[in-house]
Design a protein around this motif. Structure first.
Motif, PDB file in Angstrom:
ATOM      1  N   PRO A   1      10.617 -22.933  63.916  1.00 18.69           N
ATOM      2  CA  PRO A   1      11.770 -23.767  64.287  1.00 18.69           C
ATOM      3  C   PRO A   1      12.219 -24.765  63.231  1.00 18.69           C
ATOM      4  O   PRO A   1      13.282 -25.371  63.379  1.00 18.69           O
ATOM      5  CB  PRO A   1      11.282 -24.493  65.544  1.00 18.69           C
ATOM      6  CG  PRO A   1       9.800 -24.575  65.361  1.00 18.69           C
ATOM      7  CD  PRO A   1       9.398 -23.333  64.630  1.00 18.69           C
TER       8      PRO A   1
ATOM      9  N   ASN B   1       6.941 -21.469  73.534  1.00 18.18           N
ATOM     10  CA  ASN B   1       8.016 -20.948  74.368  1.00 18.18           C
ATOM     11  C   ASN B   1       7.483 -19.858  75.294  1.00 18.18           C
ATOM     12  O   ASN B   1       6.423 -19.289  75.068  1.00 18.18           O
ATOM     13  CB  ASN B   1       9.135 -20.356  73.501  1.00 18.18           C
ATOM     14  CG  ASN B   1       9.874 -21.404  72.706  1.00 18.18           C
ATOM     15  OD1 ASN B   1       9.769 -22.598  72.998  1.00 18.18           O
ATOM     16  ND2 ASN B   1      10.618 -20.982  71.704  1.00 18.18           N
TER      17      ASN B   1
ATOM     18  N   TRP C   1       6.352 -26.494  70.291  1.00 19.85           N
ATOM     19  CA  TRP C   1       5.346 -25.850  69.449  1.00 19.85           C
ATOM     20  C   TRP C   1       4.253 -26.819  69.027  1.00 19.85           C
ATOM     21  O   TRP C   1       4.428 -28.040  69.049  1.00 19.85           O
ATOM     22  CB  TRP C   1       6.004 -25.202  68.235  1.00 19.85           C
ATOM     23  CG  TRP C   1       6.907 -26.062  67.406  1.00 19.85           C
ATOM     24  CD1 TRP C   1       8.116 -26.590  67.779  1.00 19.85           C
ATOM     25  CD2 TRP C   1       6.702 -26.485  66.054  1.00 19.85           C
ATOM     26  NE1 TRP C   1       8.669 -27.303  66.744  1.00 19.85           N
ATOM     27  CE2 TRP C   1       7.840 -27.252  65.675  1.00 19.85           C
ATOM     28  CE3 TRP C   1       5.693 -26.287  65.122  1.00 19.85           C
ATOM     29  CZ2 TRP C   1       7.963 -27.827  64.421  1.00 19.85           C
ATOM     30  CZ3 TRP C   1       5.818 -26.851  63.863  1.00 19.85           C
ATOM     31  CH2 TRP C   1       6.952 -27.602  63.528  1.00 19.85           C
TER      32      TRP C   1
ATOM     33  N   ASN D   1       3.700 -21.207  68.839  1.00 24.62           N
ATOM     34  CA  ASN D   1       4.938 -21.301  69.604  1.00 24.62           C
ATOM     35  C   ASN D   1       4.598 -21.352  71.098  1.00 24.62           C
ATOM     36  O   ASN D   1       3.922 -20.463  71.619  1.00 24.62           O
ATOM     37  CB  ASN D   1       5.828 -20.088  69.295  1.00 24.62           C
ATOM     38  CG  ASN D   1       7.243 -20.243  69.809  1.00 24.62           C
ATOM     39  OD1 ASN D   1       7.460 -20.721  70.916  1.00 24.62           O
ATOM     40  ND2 ASN D   1       8.219 -19.823  69.018  1.00 24.62           N
TER      41      ASN D   1
ATOM     42  N   THR E   1      12.833 -25.148  71.014  1.00 22.58           N
ATOM     43  CA  THR E   1      11.454 -24.680  70.931  1.00 22.58           C
ATOM     44  C   THR E   1      10.431 -25.814  71.066  1.00 22.58           C
ATOM     45  O   THR E   1      10.604 -26.901  70.510  1.00 22.58           O
ATOM     46  CB  THR E   1      11.234 -23.934  69.606  1.00 22.58           C
ATOM     47  OG1 THR E   1      11.992 -22.717  69.636  1.00 22.58           O
ATOM     48  CG2 THR E   1       9.777 -23.605  69.363  1.00 22.58           C
TER      49      THR E   1
ATOM     50  N   ARG F   1      12.741 -16.864  71.271  1.00 23.44           N
ATOM     51  CA  ARG F   1      12.968 -17.741  70.115  1.00 23.44           C
ATOM     52  C   ARG F   1      11.645 -17.963  69.362  1.00 23.44           C
ATOM     53  O   ARG F   1      11.180 -19.084  69.172  1.00 23.44           O
ATOM     54  CB  ARG F   1      13.596 -19.065  70.550  1.00 23.44           C
ATOM     55  CG  ARG F   1      14.990 -18.929  71.174  1.00 23.44           C
ATOM     56  CD  ARG F   1      16.012 -18.287  70.213  1.00 23.44           C
ATOM     57  NE  ARG F   1      16.054 -18.975  68.945  1.00 23.44           N
ATOM     58  CZ  ARG F   1      16.864 -20.007  68.677  1.00 23.44           C
ATOM     59  NH1 ARG F   1      17.676 -20.448  69.621  1.00 23.44           N
ATOM     60  NH2 ARG F   1      16.857 -20.575  67.494  1.00 23.44           N
TER      61      ARG F   1
END
Length: 583
Positions: free
Chosen positions: A14, A27, A180, A25, A178, A10
């Motif tokens: 976002p 993730n 971030w 990010n 997500t 992902r």
């Protein structure tokens, strides 16, 4: 420990309505541990030097296959931990840590320093972590408690039993959207509320400013297909500023024709650019007119489908951004022009695709599981509902709010009507531009639209129930001892749910009513029920249950893994016939 990876799940931005170029990010692989005894704080888990025993792939919940954990049992609490380093050019300004959603009560530390808490499993939140940042490697620790059986939290369709059952499914615990990082200046644009005004060829904006922006100016520039169509600048006099942005061209956002404007916002301080944000908007109006629901002044029959936002491998989290878009395209291919986003606040990326594709959506919270038989339920519900409304307000695809769904009694105690009344009133004050349904199906207290759920499987008796309305006769009301029709627009917001699962032999599978004996019998029933609503001059729309199967509930038009059960063209032909109420 260093969990940096090029294969970030992902990976897309976002928050597409509020975009800055500098972000990271987070993730991917995190340290992870289940804390059944909720004793991790006592055992020093928040400390930077404490490693967790396992790993998990964020943003997928530990119940899901994509997380790499796939623990389907109840988890009282979970812990996450990972390292990060800031780019060399992230000097000065503020560092903001964002969470798309964490279910349910969250506490966060950076380098062992507590940076914030949040309650709510569906709304987004963030913390300013600047004061906790160290040179070089930093460590984030996240703790989340979750108890869907408590009656003190909205759980939506997450099962209160060990197994999924009926219309309750696999649970979601902890991080499921997500995570971030973002760098912002000391003075920055923090939020925006935008109201479209196509009749006066403008948009009205209220911007929030973080930090000291005294004597600064904000400029706003709108463009359409690359052409600048509006510019304005204003002086900042406080922590918020209102702007009217005139437009030289008016292009309406319509169903299936999503004409969107690009928007650039810039904060200038002492002659220099302090902050810049990219956004977008659509010009459209919604209003109720007698029994009609008008979009841009035109009666638009809402051909809606129930979408519950579940995925076989990700549970609450779509495996990819493309999966979010695909669900909307599947629905539109069947002739639906929108959806009830059911018992779940959907992520902003879904609403972004709805905006881009011209797809109508109703915003709804995940109220099931929350005890609203006393006023205490309001304190558990309203703050998160407000956060969700503030986050999603600017999406043109969103055309109505429905905070509650089927507010059933709990353990013999009736709902506290003041909980629904206050929530309705707060919703209307926050957003007077959209209609509000207080509780879909039952038990209505105060509502702009009177909707009911009707799963009658016989088209003839289904039709007879609503015939008197055509000539000014009695209006059908479910639970007449608990709710009263007062002349509002009328809406069958759940119907059908026809049970069809020739490939699924699981004894736990179910749908509404008796199973058709053949595909032809299914289509005949589907067409008969749908025609009743299309032909009724007092119905402004319908919502069919549902777009795709979810686990044991097999009344979808597609399977759970998004394969069509029927020829999509056949369903499309039924759904798209002109409705009696349309202009």
């Amino acid at each position: 420990m260093n969990f940096e990876s090029l294969n970030v799940p992902r990976a897309e931005y976002p928050r597409p309505q509020w975009v800055r170029p500098d972000w990271i990010n987070l993730n991917g692989q995190w340290g992870f541990e289940i804390d059944h005894g909720k004793s991790g704080k006592e055992r020093g888990y928040p400390e930077s030097g404490h490693d967790l025993s396992g790993t998990i792939t964020v943003p997928f919940c530990p119940e899901s296959k994509l997380s790499g954990v796939e623990n389907k049992d109840f988890m009282a609490a979970v812990w996450y931990k990972r390292e990060f380093s800031l780019p060399d050019n992230w000097t000065g300004g503020r560092i903001i840590l964002h969470f798309g959603a964490v279910d349910y009560e969250t506490e966060v530390w950076v380098n062992g320093v507590a940076v914030g808490t949040h309650r709510g499993g569906y709304s987004s939140f963030s913390f300013d972590i600047t004061a906790a940042i160290l040179p070089g490697v930093n460590i984030i620790t996240v703790y989340a408690e979750d108890d869907v059986r408590s009656g003190r939290q909205p759980r939506g369709k997450q099962s209160e039993r060990f197994h999924s059952h009926g219309c309750d499914y696999t649970r979601t615990t902890g991080i499921w959207q997500t995570v971030w990082l973002e760098q912002v200046p000391e003075a920055y644009l923090s939020n925006m509320k935008l109201v479209a005004d196509p009749d006066n060829a403008c948009v009205h904006m209220e911007l929030q400013i973080g930090g000291n922006a005294a004597e600064a100016t904000i400029s706003a520039s709108a463009s359409y297909e690359g052409r600048t169509v509006g510019e304005v600048s204003v002086v900042v006099t406080g922590s918020s500023v209102k702007i009217k942005l005139p437009l030289s061209e008016v292009h309406l956002w319509e169903v299936g024709n999503a004409r969107l404007y690009d928007l650039q916002l810039t904060l200038h301080k002492q002659g220099q650019v302090s902050d810049s944000v990219s956004s977008y908007f659509g010009l459209r109006t919604v209003r109720l007119d007698g029994m009609a629901f008008r979009i841009n002044g035109k009666s638009v029959f809402q051909r809606l489908v129930l979408d519950q936002g579940f995925y076989p491998e990700g549970i609450y989290t779509a495996p990819s951004d493309e999966d979010l878009r695909k669900d909307i395209e599947i629905s539109m291919g069947l002739g639906f022009n929108g959806a009830r986003l059911h018992e779940k606040m959907f992520e902003p990326r879904y609403l972004y695709w709805a905006d881009k594709l011209g797809y109508l959506v109703w915003g709804e919270h995940a109220n099931w599981g929350l005890d609203i038989c006393t006023a205490e339920g309001l304190s558990q519900f309203l703050p998160e509902w407000i956060e969700g409304m503030e986050r999603d307000f600017n999406h043109p695809a969103l055309i109505g709010w429905c905070p509650f769904n089927e507010t059933w009694d709990r353990d013999g105690a009736k709902q506290n009507n003041d909980v629904l009344r206050i929530t309705y009133e707060v919703t209307k004050r926050m957003d007077p531009t959209r209609p509000v349904i207080d509780t879909s199906g039952n038990f209505h207290v105060v509502t702009d639209i009177f909707d009911i759920h009707d799963y009658d499987q016989n088209p003839e008796t289904f039709k007879e129930r609503y015939e008197p309305m055509k000539s000014g006769g009695e209006v059908f009301v479910t639970f007449p001892d608990r709710q009263k029709y007062e002349g509002q627009p009328y809406f069958i917001s759940e119907y059908g749910g026809i049970w069809w699962n020739p490939e699924q032999k699981d004894e736990q599978s179910w749908g509404y009513g008796d199973r058709p004996t053949s595909e032809e019998a299914f289509i005949k029933r589907y067409e008969g029920l749908t025609n009743v609503l299309l032909d009724h001059p007092m119905m402004f729309g319908f919502c069919y249950t549902q777009l795709y199967d979810v686990e044991q509930e097999v009344n979808g038009l597609y399977t759970y893994d998004r394969k069509p059960k029927f020829n999509p063209d056949t369903i499309r032909q039924i759904n798209t016939r002109k409705a009696a109420i349309e202009d």
